[in-house]
Design a protein around this motif. Structure first.
Motif, PDB file in Angstrom:
ATOM      1  N   THR A   1      34.681 -20.902  40.592  1.00 52.41           N
ATOM      2  CA  THR A   1      35.800 -20.203  39.860  1.00 52.41           C
ATOM      3  C   THR A   1      35.572 -20.009  38.871  1.00 52.41           C
ATOM      4  O   THR A   1      35.474 -18.006  38.043  1.00 52.41           O
ATOM      5  N   ALA A   2      34.562 -20.515  37.609  1.00 51.16           N
ATOM      6  CA  ALA A   2      34.362 -20.385  36.417  1.00 51.16           C
ATOM      7  C   ALA A   2      33.509 -18.822  36.110  1.00 51.16           C
ATOM      8  O   ALA A   2      33.490 -18.011  35.460  1.00 51.16           O
TER       9      ALA A   2
ATOM     10  N   ARG B   1      38.891 -10.598  27.045  1.00 49.10           N
ATOM     11  CA  ARG B   1      39.727 -11.680  26.447  1.00 49.10           C
ATOM     12  C   ARG B   1      39.938 -12.870  27.757  1.00 49.10           C
ATOM     13  O   ARG B   1      40.002 -13.864  27.595  1.00 49.10           O
ATOM     14  N   GLU B   2      41.210 -12.051  28.782  1.00 43.43           N
ATOM     15  CA  GLU B   2      42.128 -12.670  29.177  1.00 43.43           C
ATOM     16  C   GLU B   2      41.153 -13.439  30.190  1.00 43.43           C
ATOM     17  O   GLU B   2      41.613 -14.040  30.818  1.00 43.43           O
ATOM     18  N   TRP B   3      40.429 -12.368  30.920  1.00 47.75           N
ATOM     19  CA  TRP B   3      39.306 -13.525  31.876  1.00 47.75           C
ATOM     20  C   TRP B   3      38.535 -14.557  31.360  1.00 47.75           C
ATOM     21  O   TRP B   3      37.777 -15.456  32.027  1.00 47.75           O
ATOM     22  N   PHE B   4      38.142 -13.844  30.136  1.00 45.06           N
ATOM     23  CA  PHE B   4      37.187 -15.258  30.158  1.00 45.06           C
ATOM     24  C   PHE B   4      38.340 -16.314  29.463  1.00 45.06           C
ATOM     25  O   PHE B   4      37.251 -17.610  29.478  1.00 45.06           O
ATOM     26  N   ALA B   5      39.135 -16.364  28.925  1.00 42.68           N
ATOM     27  CA  ALA B   5      39.929 -17.212  28.897  1.00 42.68           C
ATOM     28  C   ALA B   5      40.456 -18.102  30.448  1.00 42.68           C
ATOM     29  O   ALA B   5      40.422 -19.129  29.797  1.00 42.68           O
ATOM     30  N   LYS B   6      40.856 -17.364  31.544  1.00 37.82           N
ATOM     31  CA  LYS B   6      40.510 -18.007  32.512  1.00 37.82           C
ATOM     32  C   LYS B   6      38.972 -18.806  32.868  1.00 37.82           C
ATOM     33  O   LYS B   6      39.758 -19.917  33.499  1.00 37.82           O
ATOM     34  N   ALA B   7      38.074 -17.663  32.552  1.00 35.88           N
ATOM     35  CA  ALA B   7      36.701 -18.476  32.679  1.00 35.88           C
ATOM     36  C   ALA B   7      36.898 -20.557  31.935  1.00 35.88           C
ATOM     37  O   ALA B   7      36.581 -21.253  33.491  1.00 35.88           O
ATOM     38  N   VAL B   8      37.128 -19.708  30.559  1.00 33.67           N
ATOM     39  CA  VAL B   8      37.566 -21.209  30.025  1.00 33.67           C
ATOM     40  C   VAL B   8      38.370 -22.255  31.222  1.00 33.67           C
ATOM     41  O   VAL B   8      38.112 -24.011  30.761  1.00 33.67           O
ATOM     42  N   GLU B   9      39.368 -22.159  31.263  1.00 35.54           N
ATOM     43  CA  GLU B   9      40.630 -22.726  31.745  1.00 35.54           C
ATOM     44  C   GLU B   9      39.464 -23.865  33.669  1.00 35.54           C
ATOM     45  O   GLU B   9      39.840 -25.099  33.523  1.00 35.54           O
TER      46      GLU B   9
ATOM     47  N   ASP C   1      29.132 -19.714  28.639  1.00 39.55           N
ATOM     48  CA  ASP C   1      28.871 -20.003  27.302  1.00 39.55           C
ATOM     49  C   ASP C   1      30.507 -19.038  27.576  1.00 39.55           C
ATOM     50  O   ASP C   1      30.954 -18.255  26.484  1.00 39.55           O
ATOM     51  N   ALA C   2      31.253 -19.183  28.324  1.00 37.00           N
ATOM     52  CA  ALA C   2      33.023 -18.152  28.368  1.00 37.00           C
ATOM     53  C   ALA C   2      33.605 -18.645  26.941  1.00 37.00           C
ATOM     54  O   ALA C   2      34.737 -17.539  26.235  1.00 37.00           O
ATOM     55  N   SER C   3      33.612 -19.608  25.954  1.00 35.02           N
ATOM     56  CA  SER C   3      33.928 -20.366  25.243  1.00 35.02           C
ATOM     57  C   SER C   3      33.580 -19.701  23.826  1.00 35.02           C
ATOM     58  O   SER C   3      35.109 -19.005  23.233  1.00 35.02           O
ATOM     59  N   ASP C   4      32.147 -19.389  23.848  1.00 41.23           N
ATOM     60  CA  ASP C   4      32.182 -18.979  22.487  1.00 41.23           C
ATOM     61  C   ASP C   4      31.917 -17.444  22.912  1.00 41.23           C
ATOM     62  O   ASP C   4      32.010 -16.235  22.014  1.00 41.23           O
TER      63      ASP C   4
ATOM     64  N   ASP D   1      37.090 -12.782  19.516  1.00 43.24           N
ATOM     65  CA  ASP D   1      38.558 -13.401  18.764  1.00 43.24           C
ATOM     66  C   ASP D   1      38.199 -13.490  17.367  1.00 43.24           C
ATOM     67  O   ASP D   1      39.083 -13.609  16.662  1.00 43.24           O
ATOM     68  N   GLY D   2      36.942 -12.925  17.115  1.00 44.27           N
ATOM     69  CA  GLY D   2      35.964 -13.364  15.147  1.00 44.27           C
ATOM     70  C   GLY D   2      36.218 -14.581  15.416  1.00 44.27           C
ATOM     71  O   GLY D   2      35.927 -14.444  13.833  1.00 44.27           O
ATOM     72  N   VAL D   3      36.231 -15.525  15.377  1.00 41.03           N
ATOM     73  CA  VAL D   3      35.880 -16.966  15.597  1.00 41.03           C
ATOM     74  C   VAL D   3      33.645 -17.237  14.496  1.00 41.03           C
ATOM     75  O   VAL D   3      33.321 -16.845  15.715  1.00 41.03           O
ATOM     76  N   GLU D   4      33.875 -17.461  14.263  1.00 41.30           N
ATOM     77  CA  GLU D   4      32.098 -18.195  13.713  1.00 41.30           C
ATOM     78  C   GLU D   4      32.587 -19.378  13.293  1.00 41.30           C
ATOM     79  O   GLU D   4      33.235 -19.878  12.942  1.00 41.30           O
ATOM     80  N   PHE D   5      31.624 -20.222  14.088  1.00 41.19           N
ATOM     81  CA  PHE D   5      30.994 -21.803  14.330  1.00 41.19           C
ATOM     82  C   PHE D   5      30.445 -21.882  13.535  1.00 41.19           C
ATOM     83  O   PHE D   5      29.150 -21.213  12.721  1.00 41.19           O
ATOM     84  N   VAL D   6      30.892 -22.778  12.508  1.00 40.07           N
ATOM     85  CA  VAL D   6      29.504 -23.494  11.086  1.00 40.07           C
ATOM     86  C   VAL D   6      29.003 -24.926  12.085  1.00 40.07           C
ATOM     87  O   VAL D   6      29.432 -25.826  12.065  1.00 40.07           O
ATOM     88  N   ASP D   7      27.784 -24.721  11.546  1.00 45.17           N
ATOM     89  CA  ASP D   7      26.940 -26.033  11.529  1.00 45.17           C
ATOM     90  C   ASP D   7      27.500 -26.830  10.792  1.00 45.17           C
ATOM     91  O   ASP D   7      27.279 -26.631   9.374  1.00 45.17           O
ATOM     92  N   VAL D   8      28.128 -28.069  10.190  1.00 48.23           N
ATOM     93  CA  VAL D   8      28.534 -28.947   9.119  1.00 48.23           C
ATOM     94  C   VAL D   8      27.675 -29.410   8.933  1.00 48.23           C
ATOM     95  O   VAL D   8      27.334 -29.735   7.791  1.00 48.23           O
TER      96      VAL D   8
END
Length: 282
Positions: A171-172, A192-200, A208-211, A217-224
């Motif tokens: 499914t994913a 975007r809708e289907w990437f979200a469904k893939a994440v589920e 790497d659907a979440s990425d 969504d314009g979210v940037e991940f920062v390595d803390v």
């Protein structure tokens, strides 16, 4: 190639072990150990897995499981011509159609998407189980994209399996492929809708659907950890050393700018006494 001491050969699937019974016992054990190493390394060290597969093939080239393992190892290393030959050999030995989608994908890897589409329309596909048919659909959609037929790729992926709310092992990946095709076609909101469904559906992180969703969504991940290390480094470079007075007490740490001011005042006084030399700029 050396085999780790913890590998006994007993780890292999019982069906494969049964196939190896046609070999002399010592030889069967050696082949089994190499097949275990192929399975163990194929994801993290494809080259290593490929090396063990060649050893197993040299020892027992007439065993279908060995040829199949050699095919998977070659496929993981993008040696598509070799993988296709091995898969065909394994199929001839067993008559099994499970490898049909992989064989079609090898045709894609060899730059022959039309051949992959021909295989997707062959009667053999109807004999595949549900998982195999979904894999074949994914390969066919990929072939359409190889040929620049984005709309056809999207239509190819539209199926009862895609619309189903139940989560199956495929499914994913199916939802991800659909989202990716939509995005390639410029249909970003639907993607975007289907990437979200893939994440589920992607509980084990097989995509790497979440990425991809975060990117949309314009979210940037920062390595803390990296940021903390950089902050510590900056602190270490900028922190002035403490002075120690003659009586052993720590002198007060002063800011760099105040140190410069005091140095300039001192140099100004000395300059007046020594012929009026101007203080050096800092």
């Amino acid at each position: 190639m050396p085999i780790p001491e913890d590998v006994t050969g007993e780890e292999i699937d019982k069906d494969v072990r049964q196939e190896l019974q046609s070999l002399p016992k010592t030889l069967a054990e050696d082949v089994a150990k190499n097949l275990v190493m192929v399975a163990r390394l194929i994801d993290e060290d494809p080259e290593g897995a490929y090396g063990y597969s060649k050893v197993a093939q040299r020892l027992a080239s007439r065993v279908a499981a060995v040829r199949e393992a050699a095919g998977f190892a070659a496929y993981a290393n993008q040696k598509y011509g070799e993988a296709l030959a091995e898969f065909r050999a394994a199929r001839r030995m067993t008559g099994n159609l499970e490898l049909w989608p992989l064989m079609a994908d090898c045709e894609r890897g060899l730059g022959r998407p039309e051949k992959a589409l021909d295989m997707a329309g062959a009667p053999e596909v109807h004999k595949l189980d549900k998982a195999g048919q979904v894999e074949m659909r994914l390969v066919a959609a990929g072939a359409r994209r190889d040929m620049g037929q984005l709309d056809a790729a999207i239509v190819t992926l539209q199926s009862p399996e895609l619309a189903s709310h139940s989560v199956q092992p495929w499914t994913a990946r199916l939802r991800y492929a659909y989202a990716d095709a939509l995005l390639a076609a410029g249909r970003e909101s639907e993607a975007r809708e289907w990437f979200a469904k893939a994440v589920e559906a992607d509980k084990d992180g097989s995509t790497d659907a979440s990425d991809r969703l975060a990117e949309l969504d314009g979210v940037e991940f920062v390595d803390v950890l990296d940021d903390e290390a950089a902050d510590e480094g900056e602190k270490g470079e900028s922190a002035p050393a403490e002075d120690v007075t003659e009586d052993g007490e720590n002198a007060r740490v002063v800011e760099d700018t105040r140190v410069v001011d005091e140095a300039q005042d001192t140099q100004g006084d000395e300059g007046t006494q020594n012929g009026g030399t101007e203080p050096r700029e800092h």
